[in-house]
Write a protein that holds these residues in place. Structure first.
Motif, PDB file in Angstrom:
ATOM      1  N   LYS A 178      23.065  -1.482  59.231  1.00 48.29           N
ATOM      2  CA  LYS A 178      22.140  -2.410  59.873  1.00 48.29           C
ATOM      3  C   LYS A 178      20.932  -1.699  60.488  1.00 48.29           C
ATOM      4  N   PHE A 179      21.133  -0.454  60.893  1.00 47.68           N
ATOM      5  CA  PHE A 179      20.072   0.235  61.634  1.00 47.68           C
ATOM      6  C   PHE A 179      19.436   1.397  60.872  1.00 47.68           C
ATOM      7  N   LYS A 180      19.974   1.718  59.710  1.00 52.74           N
ATOM      8  CA  LYS A 180      19.525   2.955  59.066  1.00 52.74           C
ATOM      9  C   LYS A 180      18.047   2.902  58.660  1.00 52.74           C
ATOM     10  N   HIS A 181      17.508   1.688  58.505  1.00 59.60           N
ATOM     11  CA  HIS A 181      16.094   1.605  58.140  1.00 59.60           C
ATOM     12  C   HIS A 181      15.180   1.677  59.371  1.00 59.60           C
ATOM     13  N   GLU A 182      15.769   1.459  60.538  1.00 54.67           N
ATOM     14  CA  GLU A 182      14.952   1.471  61.753  1.00 54.67           C
ATOM     15  C   GLU A 182      15.072   2.793  62.517  1.00 54.67           C
ATOM     16  N   ILE A 183      16.249   3.379  62.410  1.00 58.71           N
ATOM     17  CA  ILE A 183      16.478   4.612  63.165  1.00 58.71           C
ATOM     18  C   ILE A 183      16.500   5.796  62.212  1.00 58.71           C
ATOM     19  N   ASP A 184      15.515   6.672  62.387  1.00 58.56           N
ATOM     20  CA  ASP A 184      15.498   7.915  61.622  1.00 58.56           C
ATOM     21  C   ASP A 184      15.336   9.065  62.609  1.00 58.56           C
ATOM     22  N   GLY A 185      15.118  10.243  62.072  1.00 59.30           N
ATOM     23  CA  GLY A 185      15.016  11.418  62.941  1.00 59.30           C
ATOM     24  C   GLY A 185      13.878  11.296  63.943  1.00 59.30           C
ATOM     25  N   GLU A 186      12.762  10.716  63.511  1.00 62.12           N
ATOM     26  CA  GLU A 186      11.614  10.589  64.402  1.00 62.12           C
ATOM     27  C   GLU A 186      11.922   9.611  65.542  1.00 62.12           C
ATOM     28  N   PHE A 187      12.612   8.522  65.197  1.00 58.54           N
ATOM     29  CA  PHE A 187      13.018   7.554  66.221  1.00 58.54           C
ATOM     30  C   PHE A 187      13.865   8.252  67.287  1.00 58.54           C
ATOM     31  N   ILE A 188      14.804   9.067  66.814  1.00 59.19           N
ATOM     32  CA  ILE A 188      15.715   9.741  67.755  1.00 59.19           C
ATOM     33  C   ILE A 188      14.940  10.730  68.634  1.00 59.19           C
ATOM     34  N   ASP A 189      14.025  11.474  68.014  1.00 57.12           N
ATOM     35  CA  ASP A 189      13.201  12.395  68.810  1.00 57.12           C
ATOM     36  C   ASP A 189      12.391  11.641  69.857  1.00 57.12           C
ATOM     37  N   LEU A 190      11.807  10.509  69.433  1.00 56.70           N
ATOM     38  CA  LEU A 190      10.933   9.773  70.350  1.00 56.70           C
ATOM     39  C   LEU A 190      11.703   9.111  71.490  1.00 56.70           C
ATOM     40  N   ILE A 191      12.879   8.585  71.193  1.00 57.29           N
ATOM     41  CA  ILE A 191      13.628   7.930  72.284  1.00 57.29           C
ATOM     42  C   ILE A 191      14.122   8.998  73.262  1.00 57.29           C
ATOM     43  N   TYR A 192      14.409  10.172  72.726  1.00 59.44           N
ATOM     44  CA  TYR A 192      14.810  11.289  73.597  1.00 59.44           C
ATOM     45  C   TYR A 192      13.652  11.659  74.530  1.00 59.44           C
ATOM     46  N   LEU A 193      12.437  11.639  73.971  1.00 60.16           N
ATOM     47  CA  LEU A 193      11.261  12.006  74.773  1.00 60.16           C
ATOM     48  C   LEU A 193      10.873  10.921  75.774  1.00 60.16           C
ATOM     49  N   THR A 194      10.958   9.662  75.347  1.00 59.78           N
ATOM     50  CA  THR A 194      10.344   8.600  76.146  1.00 59.78           C
ATOM     51  C   THR A 194      11.313   7.842  77.057  1.00 59.78           C
ATOM     52  N   SER A 195      12.614   7.928  76.780  1.00 56.92           N
ATOM     53  CA  SER A 195      13.555   7.158  77.613  1.00 56.92           C
ATOM     54  C   SER A 195      13.486   7.529  79.098  1.00 56.92           C
ATOM     55  N   PRO A 196      13.189   8.781  79.455  1.00 55.06           N
ATOM     56  CA  PRO A 196      13.093   9.091  80.882  1.00 55.06           C
ATOM     57  C   PRO A 196      11.951   8.364  81.597  1.00 55.06           C
ATOM     58  N   LEU A 197      11.103   7.713  80.837  1.00 54.54           N
ATOM     59  CA  LEU A 197       9.995   6.987  81.471  1.00 54.54           C
ATOM     60  C   LEU A 197      10.364   5.531  81.770  1.00 54.54           C
ATOM     61  N   HIS A 198      11.635   5.187  81.624  1.00 59.32           N
ATOM     62  CA  HIS A 198      12.024   3.769  81.743  1.00 59.32           C
ATOM     63  C   HIS A 198      11.665   3.184  83.111  1.00 59.32           C
TER      64      HIS A 198
END
Lengths: 362, 163
Positions: A178-198
């Motif tokens: 269900k998610f493989k088209h939305e979540i790729d390596g770049e998505f994971i890198d970006l959420i790692y970078l940006t989640s602390p800004l929640h």
């Protein structure tokens, strides 16, 4: 507000260096038609004067020039070694490995064969823009993280745990059809970078509410809940000015919607189900798990097992059921992160942790 | 052998030498048939020149005039450096001429300039003089190929006010 911010949007500035007027004119014409803001310099020394203004980060230079060659210009630019990176494309009719090595050693980033092809020039410049934007991204996130940290009542490790949880959940979800088209390596890198800004929007919450030690009344609760919209709108303004900066869009979604609930009873907009951005649904679970498992002034730390039960209770109401399922599949990794970072209270601030490149913190 | 100077004629180069109207009414670079089949090798690769000028015919004409303005000076410098048996200077000037010729897609001039640069690099200056003559001959062909032609072309009629 947005309109005035949009006015800040500007063309990418390129410094073109060539001692030959004809080449200079053709390059300038091409770049102007490509939508760039072009400044020309007729030799390396003149180019260095422009570089010292700090306004130029993309340079296209001829290799062969009297007095100061393109190679010497590259070396001078690199010797400055400060401020933002300057991306240098050398124009040359030279071929062969030795020349490439010589150019790279001097600090050139890219080569373009003379006579230049406009489309190739544009492609090379876009590569340079992309690299410079990554540098801008890291500076921006670092600055925002410092700001977020200033309003974070927990230790710096809260933000570090948050991004680890988000990465673990994203990696788990990436393995699902269900998610493989939305979540790729770049998505994971970006959420790692940006989640602390929640919680970046907490900069807009008054101290009398944010720092109040006791229970908040209804009015104060309403004020503190505004942090989601404050953070979301602030990042949205930045994302509007820089529509290509996907990290700003992700940070905006997270800040704005991480308090939404899957059943639509959250805030600030009352979005429900998959109308809530996936990143915000992931952060929502990570944030609650961390809040449950860590001690706060108003509550003790819950065990993993107790926290797990609370999250399961929220499956389909507070949380996206797919994300709860992913959490249950990788809960051991959550425990590992909590134990590792909880025991490392000597860990420095989150902003210091940001110095590490993406993926190195594991 | 003197350098032919076309700039006395304000109509040089004739933009009708750069583009043509094909049977379907489309504008295309000269020297290329409507089926994109190469004809004879012209002094200027008009397709390459127009591509580098982003399809702007007037800009291409301006670039050619600037090139014509530089060419004579470059040849004079080549001759002076040759007389001084300064191989380094000959190579440097030939390299520059090669680059500017390439920019305007003057393919024959570019090739000869490269030969001169290569000869100078190995200090075979005795062979350079004849190459300079070839250079001037190729230049004359280029000037002639861009000389204003008689009558109005369909292309000119397409342009506002015939400008």
């Amino acid at each position: 507000m947005v309109n005035s911010m949009q006015n800040l949007s500007h063309k990418t500035r390129v410094l073109v260096v060539d001692d030959d007027e004809l080449s200079l004119e053709m390059l300038e014409n091409t770049l102007l038609q490509g939508g760039y803001d072009v400044t020309v310099a007729h030799n390396g020394r003149e180019a260095m004067e422009y570089v010292r203004t700090g306004q130029f980060h993309l340079v296209v230079s001829d290799w062969e020039m009297p007095e100061m060659s393109g190679l010497d210009l590259c070396r001078s630019i690199r010797e400055r070694g400060r401020s933002r990176y300057i991306y240098v494309i050398l124009l040359t009719s030279r071929a062969g490995t030795n020349n490439v090595v010589e150019g790279l050693s001097a600090g050139a980033d890219e080569f373009l064969t003379k006579p230049f092809d406009p489309q190739e020039l544009f492609v090379r410049l876009r590569v340079g823009e992309r690299i410079l934007s990554l540098e801008s991204r890291d500076i921006t996130i670092f600055t925002l993280a410092k700001l977020a940290e200033s309003r974070d009542l927990e230790t710096g490790t809260h933000l570090e745990r948050m991004r680890e949880y988000c990465r673990i959940l994203s990696e788990q979800l990436a393995g699902k059809a269900k998610f493989k088209h939305e979540i790729d390596g770049e998505f994971i890198d970006l959420i790692y970078l940006t989640s602390p800004l929640h919680d970046i929007g907490k900069v807009g919450v008054p101290d009398r509410v944010l720092l109040k030690p006791g229970r908040l009344d209804d009015e104060e609760m309403a004020i503190i809940r505004q942090h989601a919209a404050i953070g979301g709108r602030t990042l949205d303004a930045a994302a509007t000015v820089h529509p290509d900066a996907d990290y700003l869009q992700m940070a905006r979604d997270i800040a704005w919607f991480h308090h939404e609930r899957f059943d639509g009873k959250g805030y600030p907009k009352g979005l429900s189900g998959e109308d809530i951005p996936l990143t915000a649904r992931i952060v929502a679970l990570a944030d609650v798990y961390d809040a449950l498992t860590m001690q706060r002034v108003y509550k003790p730390a819950f065990s993993h097992e107790a926290s797990r039960e609370i999250i399961i209770e929220g499956r389909g109401t507070q949380f996206d059921p797919d994300i709860v399922d992913a959490f249950l599949e990788c809960e051991d990794r959550f425990v590992d992160v909590r134990q590792r970072l909880d025991s490392d209270e000597s860990a420095t601030t989150f902003a210091t942790l940001c110095d590490e490149p993406v993926g190195s913190a594991s | 052998m003197s350098v032919e100077q076309p700039l006395d004629n304000p109509a040089w180069p004739d933009v009708r030498r750069l583009v043509a109207i094909d049977a379907e009414g489309g504008v295309r670079p000269t020297g290329i048939s409507s089926r994109s089949e190469a004809v004879v090798e012209p002094p200027i690769d008009t397709e390459g020149l127009l591509r580098r000028c982003m399809g702007n015919v007037d800009f291409a004409a301006r670039v050619l005039r600037r090139f014509a303005g530089q060419f004579g000076g470059d040849v004079d410098q080549l001759r002076t450096s040759l007389n001084d048996t300064d191989a380094g200077a000959v190579a440097r000037i030939a390299h520059r001429l090669k680059g500017t010729s390439a920019n305007v897609s003057a393919v024959r001039l570019q090739a000869i300039a490269k030969e001169i640069e290569d000869l100078a690099a190995v200090e075979k200056l005795s062979q350079v003089s004849s190459r300079i003559d070839e250079l001037l001959d190729a230049w004359s062909q280029l000037v002639a190929s861009m000389a204003p032609s008689e009558g109005q072309s369909a292309f000119h009629q397409l342009r506002p006010n015939g400008k």
